[in-house]
Design an enzyme around this catalytic site. Structure first.
Site, PDB file in Angstrom:
ATOM      1  N   TYR A 144       0.858  -1.188   0.000  1.00  0.00           N
ATOM      2  CA  TYR A 144       0.000   0.000   0.000  1.00  0.00           C
ATOM      3  C   TYR A 144       0.888   1.230   0.000  1.00  0.00           C
ATOM      4  CZ  TYR A 144      -3.537   3.435   1.327  1.00  0.00           C
ATOM      5  OH  TYR A 144      -4.375   4.537   1.344  1.00  0.00           O
ATOM      6  N   ASP A 239       9.304   2.869   0.122  1.00  0.00           N
ATOM      7  CA  ASP A 239       8.226   3.553   0.820  1.00  0.00           C
ATOM      8  C   ASP A 239       8.412   3.245   2.312  1.00  0.00           C
ATOM      9  OD1 ASP A 239       5.964   4.407   2.058  1.00  0.00           O
ATOM     10  OD2 ASP A 239       4.573   3.657   0.532  1.00  0.00           O
ATOM     11  N   LYS A 267       4.064   9.611   8.786  1.00  0.00           N
ATOM     12  CA  LYS A 267       3.814   9.126  10.156  1.00  0.00           C
ATOM     13  C   LYS A 267       4.767   9.724  11.196  1.00  0.00           C
ATOM     14  CE  LYS A 267       1.411   5.167   8.331  1.00  0.00           C
ATOM     15  NZ  LYS A 267       0.054   4.934   8.659  1.00  0.00           N
TER      16      LYS A 267
HETATM   17  N1  PMP Z   1       2.736   4.269   2.309  1.00  0.00           N
HETATM   18  C1  PMP Z   1       2.617   3.394   3.304  1.00  0.00           C
HETATM   19  C2  PMP Z   1       3.619   2.282   3.433  1.00  0.00           C
HETATM   20  C3  PMP Z   1       1.583   3.506   4.223  1.00  0.00           C
HETATM   21  O1  PMP Z   1       1.450   2.618   5.216  1.00  0.00           O
HETATM   22  C4  PMP Z   1       0.665   4.573   4.079  1.00  0.00           C
HETATM   23  C5  PMP Z   1      -0.491   4.776   5.036  1.00  0.00           C
HETATM   24  N2  PMP Z   1      -0.696   3.866   5.999  1.00  0.00           N
HETATM   25  C6  PMP Z   1       0.843   5.473   3.028  1.00  0.00           C
HETATM   26  C7  PMP Z   1       1.889   5.289   2.160  1.00  0.00           C
HETATM   27  C8  PMP Z   1      -0.092   6.619   2.839  1.00  0.00           C
HETATM   28  O2  PMP Z   1       0.096   7.555   3.829  1.00  0.00           O
HETATM   29  P1  PMP Z   1      -1.084   8.577   4.204  1.00  0.00           P
HETATM   30  O3  PMP Z   1      -2.193   7.772   4.771  1.00  0.00           O
HETATM   31  O4  PMP Z   1      -0.420   9.512   5.175  1.00  0.00           O
HETATM   32  O5  PMP Z   1      -1.451   9.266   2.943  1.00  0.00           O
END
Ligand code: PMP
Length: 430
Positions: A144, A239, A267
């Site tokens: 994700y 990521d 985060k």
């Molecule tokens: N990349 C990863 C690995 C994530 O876990 C998340 C959200 N949990 C995102 C991108 C997207 O981040 P956001 O919800 O702050 O847009």
């Protein structure tokens, strides 16, 4: 002040937000039942609106490695409220956070701060396409990377339990620019690179997958990705929205000794306020506006409140021994947790259980086999996960309301807290 309650909060929320929520996983759609509404948070505890406490293993989905309302973060944010919040011009606060990120992750010679992980990834991919002049992106099934159009193809997290493989509303032509292959499978990468010569701009990966539950990279996988991408002139994007400042100070790149071309963060770097970042070598990042042709901007990007919160967290986790202490404590905890959950699952007929972890992240998979990729993850018994989730909720513990997510621990889950949880499991909750 909150208005006097005319109806339960979640009932009202249903009249305001689709499904009553502002992010789908919160709706309990994957586990059934009505979401708990929380009114207060401190450390590793949440309180619902009737004042009932819950041990929190979600921790805002990752930002709170120091626990909710860490005193130093709270103090500095309050002080910042009396200075400036968002001015749309350079500020010293953004330098402070940016420098702390750079010190921990020297491969981010230049970085750009944004407001979410989604934005960070979306911008990094634009840069990768511009740099290589190629259209396609390679991602992993169950990975994700936020909710931008091109990445909702066989996505994990909240998207994993949707009926379709990806979202409606993503045009076929956009989806066709994303190739999704199994995680932990270097042969699949080789095949894809050979099948689309000179067309793939970037390989994007969660170096420790955390959105199909916690799935570790197999030994040599990340290095293999590095070697294959380098040989093909393809950018490697880590990521690290979850893993950054979590699996080590320098993220998975440090933990596994593999340096990507671009890194996405979120985060923890925002200390619980909206934040994201992407960065890499100076040469690459100088392609971003205003220096280069890749446009990227944000009204609230680098806003001082977030900067101060994030910097207060990064300063505290930079203390020597911080990650080692957490790792020791949680390894000892997992060793006791796994047999206890197995017993409980056996007694209650939830079937076999596998616990997978990395540092302060773990997932209890209801499966008889190790989870290595999305195919093995999808064989989990999600009904058993729901039963486990509600069993724990009934005993005052808030777990991620879906099987394909990670539990987040942190500094405020001290030994006494962890032992209390183990006692609950041992005694069947009495
Ligand atoms: N990349 C990863 C690995 C994530 O876990 C998340 C959200 N949990 C995102 C991108 C997207 O981040 P956001 O919800 O702050 O847009």
């Amino acid at each position: 002040m909150l208005s006097p309650k005319l109806k339960p909060v979640f009932e009202e929320a249903l009249e305001i937000f689709p499904g009553g929520v502002n992010s789908p996983v919160r709706s309990f759609a994957a586990v059934g039942g009505t979401p708990v509404v929380f009114s207060r948070a401190l450390g590793a505890t949440l309180w619902d609106d009737s004042g009932r406490p819950y041990g929190d293993l979600v921790q805002g989905w990752g930002p709170h490695i120091l626990g909710h309302r860490n005193p130093k973060v709270e103090m500095l944010v309050k002080r910042q409220l009396g200075r400036q919040w968002s001015v749309g011009a350079p500020t010293p606060e953004e330098n402070q956070l940016g420098r702390l990120i750079q010190i921990a992750m020297p491969h981010l010679e230049r970085l750009r701060l944004v407001n979410s992980g989604t934005e960070a990834v979306m911008s990094a991919l634009r840069l990768a396409r511009a740099w290589t002049g190629r259209p396609l992106i390679l991602k992993m099934d169950g990975g994700y990377h936020g909710h931008s159009d091109g990445l909702l193809v066989r996505a994990g997290s909240g998207a994993a339990q949707l009926a379709q493989a990806s979202s409606e509303g993503v045009s076929t032509s956009t989806a066709a620019q994303t190739i999704s292959i199994p995680f932990n499978d270097l042969e699949a990468v080789r095949v894809a690179l050979a099948a689309y010569p000179l067309q793939i701009a970037a390989v994007i990966v969660e170096p420790v997958a955390a959105n199909m539950g916690v799935v570790l990279p197999q030994p040599g996988y990340l290095q293999g990705l590095r070697d294959l991408t380098r040989a093909a002139g393809v950018l490697l994007i880590f990521d690290e929205v979850i893993t950054g400042f979590r699996v080590a100070k320098g993220g998975a790149a440090q933990r596994f000794g593999v340096t990507p071309d671009l890194t996405c963060l979120g985060k923890i770097i925002g200390g619980g306020l909206p934040c994201g970042a992407f960065g890499g070598s100076r040469e690459l990042m100088d392609q971003v506006a205003p220096l280069g042709p890749v446009y990227q901007a944000g009204t609230l990007s680098g806003n001082p409140l977030t900067m101060v919160a994030g910097a207060a967290v990064l300063q505290q986790i930079s203390k020597p021994g911080f990650y080692e202490d957490l790792e020791d404590r949680f390894l000892a905890f997992y060793e006791q947790l796994e047999p206890m959950v197995k017993n409980l699952a056996h007694e209650r007929g939830w079937g076999p259980v596998v616990l997978q972890s990395c540092a302060s992240l773990f997932t209890v998979f209801f499966s008889s086999e190790e989870v290595k990729d999305w195919t093995s993850a999808s064989r989990c018994t999600v009904k058993s996960y729901s039963q486990w989730f509600h069993w724990m909720l009934g005993r005052g513990y808030f777990l991620p309301p879906a099987q394909f997510e990670a539990c987040f621990l942190g500094q405020s889950h001290d030994k006494a807290w962890l032992n209390r949880l183990l006692r609950v499991l041992k005694n069947g909750g009495v």
